[in-house]
Design a protein around this motif. Structure first.
Motif, mmCIF file in Angstrom:
data_model
loop_
_atom_site.group_PDB
_atom_site.id
_atom_site.type_symbol
_atom_site.label_atom_id
_atom_site.label_comp_id
_atom_site.label_asym_id
_atom_site.label_seq_id
_atom_site.Cartn_x
_atom_site.Cartn_y
_atom_site.Cartn_z
ATOM 1 N N GLU A 25 0.874 -1.368 -0.501
ATOM 2 C CA GLU A 25 0.319 -0.406 -0.003
ATOM 3 C C GLU A 25 1.445 1.032 0.072
ATOM 4 O O GLU A 25 1.309 1.950 0.767
ATOM 5 N N LYS A 26 1.155 1.977 -1.252
ATOM 6 C CA LYS A 26 1.375 3.561 -1.192
ATOM 7 C C LYS A 26 2.977 2.912 -0.924
ATOM 8 O O LYS A 26 3.292 1.983 -1.678
ATOM 9 N N LYS A 27 4.143 3.189 -0.210
ATOM 10 C CA LYS A 27 4.965 3.189 0.169
ATOM 11 C C LYS A 27 5.632 2.131 1.840
ATOM 12 O O LYS A 27 6.312 1.547 1.909
ATOM 13 N N GLN A 28 4.277 1.683 1.843
ATOM 14 C CA GLN A 28 4.397 0.878 2.841
ATOM 15 C C GLN A 28 3.495 -0.635 3.265
ATOM 16 O O GLN A 28 3.255 -1.016 1.926
ATOM 17 N N ILE A 29 4.552 -1.480 3.720
ATOM 18 C CA ILE A 29 4.494 -2.929 2.835
ATOM 19 C C ILE A 29 3.589 -3.834 4.321
ATOM 20 O O ILE A 29 4.258 -3.324 5.355
ATOM 21 N N THR A 30 2.997 -4.464 4.287
ATOM 22 C CA THR A 30 3.193 -5.468 5.687
ATOM 23 C C THR A 30 2.356 -6.933 5.433
ATOM 24 O O THR A 30 1.640 -7.292 4.142
ATOM 25 N N LEU A 31 2.811 -8.111 5.632
ATOM 26 C CA LEU A 31 2.595 -9.133 6.170
ATOM 27 C C LEU A 31 1.273 -9.376 6.107
ATOM 28 O O LEU A 31 0.621 -9.136 6.566
ATOM 29 N N THR A 32 0.680 -10.280 5.432
ATOM 30 C CA THR A 32 -0.137 -10.917 4.818
ATOM 31 C C THR A 32 -0.975 -12.311 5.899
ATOM 32 O O THR A 32 0.275 -12.858 6.554
ATOM 33 N N PRO A 33 -1.407 -13.007 6.184
ATOM 34 C CA PRO A 33 -1.238 -14.120 7.576
ATOM 35 C C PRO A 33 -0.371 -15.329 6.475
ATOM 36 O O PRO A 33 -0.116 -15.332 7.282
ATOM 37 N N GLN A 34 -1.081 -15.552 5.341
ATOM 38 C CA GLN A 34 0.680 -16.775 4.891
ATOM 39 C C GLN A 34 1.730 -16.189 4.928
ATOM 40 O O GLN A 34 2.607 -16.705 5.051
ATOM 41 N N GLY A 35 2.149 -14.559 4.912
ATOM 42 C CA GLY A 35 3.381 -14.319 5.023
ATOM 43 C C GLY A 35 3.904 -14.555 6.563
ATOM 44 O O GLY A 35 4.800 -14.460 6.705
ATOM 45 N N GLU A 36 2.622 -14.068 7.587
ATOM 46 C CA GLU A 36 3.089 -14.194 9.121
ATOM 47 C C GLU A 36 3.342 -15.825 8.789
ATOM 48 O O GLU A 36 4.202 -16.074 10.086
ATOM 49 N N GLU A 37 2.296 -16.868 9.115
ATOM 50 C CA GLU A 37 3.055 -17.658 8.778
ATOM 51 C C GLU A 37 4.352 -18.381 8.463
ATOM 52 O O GLU A 37 5.003 -18.246 9.236
ATOM 53 N N LEU A 38 4.921 -17.807 7.017
ATOM 54 C CA LEU A 38 6.095 -18.498 6.984
ATOM 55 C C LEU A 38 6.972 -17.743 7.392
ATOM 56 O O LEU A 38 8.222 -17.843 7.305
ATOM 57 N N LEU A 39 6.804 -16.328 7.414
ATOM 58 C CA LEU A 39 7.882 -15.616 8.521
ATOM 59 C C LEU A 39 8.543 -16.299 9.727
ATOM 60 O O LEU A 39 9.204 -17.168 9.684
ATOM 61 N N ARG A 40 7.255 -16.932 10.241
ATOM 62 C CA ARG A 40 7.514 -17.893 10.950
ATOM 63 C C ARG A 40 8.080 -19.254 11.338
ATOM 64 O O ARG A 40 9.121 -20.176 11.950
ATOM 65 N N LEU A 41 7.884 -19.917 10.299
ATOM 66 C CA LEU A 41 8.927 -20.622 9.526
ATOM 67 C C LEU A 41 9.997 -20.635 9.046
ATOM 68 O O LEU A 41 11.089 -21.095 9.722
ATOM 69 N N THR A 42 10.174 -19.503 7.892
ATOM 70 C CA THR A 42 11.808 -19.323 7.962
ATOM 71 C C THR A 42 12.470 -18.466 9.308
ATOM 72 O O THR A 42 13.724 -18.523 9.368
ATOM 73 N N LYS A 43 12.022 -18.419 10.101
ATOM 74 C CA LYS A 43 13.172 -18.050 11.210
ATOM 75 C C LYS A 43 13.364 -19.243 12.290
ATOM 76 O O LYS A 43 14.708 -19.500 12.114
ATOM 77 N N GLY A 44 12.666 -19.785 12.045
ATOM 78 C CA GLY A 44 13.597 -21.180 12.348
ATOM 79 C C GLY A 44 14.250 -21.929 11.210
ATOM 80 O O GLY A 44 15.625 -22.452 11.422
ATOM 81 N N TYR A 45 14.082 -22.162 9.872
ATOM 82 C CA TYR A 45 15.238 -22.125 9.249
ATOM 83 C C TYR A 45 16.246 -21.667 9.482
ATOM 84 O O TYR A 45 17.362 -22.235 8.793
ATOM 85 N N PHE A 46 16.252 -19.915 8.779
ATOM 86 C CA PHE A 46 17.651 -19.750 9.277
ATOM 87 C C PHE A 46 18.482 -19.456 10.615
ATOM 88 O O PHE A 46 19.583 -20.205 10.455
ATOM 89 N N GLU A 47 17.295 -19.875 11.532
ATOM 90 C CA GLU A 47 18.355 -20.563 12.989
ATOM 91 C C GLU A 47 18.945 -21.294 12.570
ATOM 92 O O GLU A 47 20.710 -21.821 12.676
#
Length: 295
Positions: free
Chosen positions: A51-73
């Protein structure tokens, strides 16, 4: 799915923007944008709302972020394993505690042993602490529960009684303690609903068939302390967390034996993270020295 796509998404989500992610990854912004676009396109997912110059996570994005935190750890753990085993333990250790007082016996000596670990400490209630650990937003928690869940590793800090406290002069002259049922007639200052202390008080009231109605609900232990110090009402805390404050006096509860258990907790699946393992082993050793086993 490519590693580079996940890495681009992970940094954009963590840092809150494509330009910041590009800088952290030493890439151009169009390159990062293309990696995320391909990830979304290949898997038919919308990961960010733009939205304009801002971005926010969708629910799917929030779940993927939870998984990538574990993945990159795990990726970091592999790097630690492959590096020299004698290398100094370093990194960031984020601690969230229901009271900073529970950490005083640990943090100074721990920093002396591991000077390359940077520690941050913030407070929260038990419910928030467990949520933050599960979201990978903290490594160590200090919570008012011995049973935080099967996914947690627990070190028991013991239990102390729950006491009321007030500003001098709030209670009638000569009154130094109160019966539990008298609380229904006094102005009470409670913490938010996720507080374990509050839950214990309300459970005891329910057992007695009475209702405790707070005059004020405050967010956090320090807010409660300041309100009580101003004379606004009576607060509650475990005896171990009362501390020293000349503005306040403890007011024991006469006819109840409410206690508050405290535990150091961490997510079991993260026990191989070096900073977590170092702290949990150090804390366990400190507790063993403080409480030697009886013959």
């Amino acid at each position: 799915m490519r590693h580079s796509q996940l890495r681009a998404f992970h940094h954009v989500a963590l840092l809150g923007g494509f330009s910041r992610a590009a800088k952290a990854l030493h890439l151009t912004q169009p390159a990062v944008s293309e990696q995320v676009r391909k990830l979304e396109q290949d898997h038919d997912l919308l990961l960010f709302r733009r939205e304009k110059k801002q971005i926010t996570l969708t629910p799917q994005g929030e779940e993927l972020l939870r998984l990538t935190k574990g993945y990159f750890e795990i990726e970091d753990q592999i790097g630690d394993y492959l590096s020299e085993s004698g290398a100094a333990v370093e990194g960031e250790l984020r601690i969230i505690a229901d009271s900073a007082l529970h950490m005083t016996a640990f943090l100074g000596p721990f920093r002396q042993k591991y000077p390359n670990i940077t520690i941050s400490l913030r407070t929260g209630n038990t419910e928030e602490i467990l949520e933050e650990l599960r979201a990978y937003n903290a490594e160590i928690g200090v919570a008012g529960s011995l049973t935080p869940g099967r996914d947690m590793t627990v070190l028991n800090l013991g239990a102390t009684g729950i006491t009321a406290f007030a500003a001098p002069g709030l209670l009638p002259p000569g009154k130094t303690s109160i019966a539990f049922d008298e609380l229904t007639k006094l102005p009470l200052v409670f913490r938010e609903a996720g507080s374990k202390t509050r839950q214990n008080l309300e459970a005891e009231a329910q057992r007695r068939g009475i209702t405790l109605k707070p005059a004020i609900v405050a967010e956090g232990r320090e807010a409660v302390r300041e309100l009580v110090a101003s004379g606004a009402g009576i607060g509650f805390v475990s005896e171990a967390e009362f501390g020293h404050d000349n503005r306040l006096i403890p007011v024991p509860l006469e006819d109840t034996n409410l206690t508050m258990s405290e535990s150091i907790v961490s997510l079991t699946q993260r026990q191989d993270v070096r900073v977590i393992r170092a702290f949990m082993e150090f804390a366990a050793g400190t507790l063993a020295r403080q409480n030697p086993a009886k013959p």
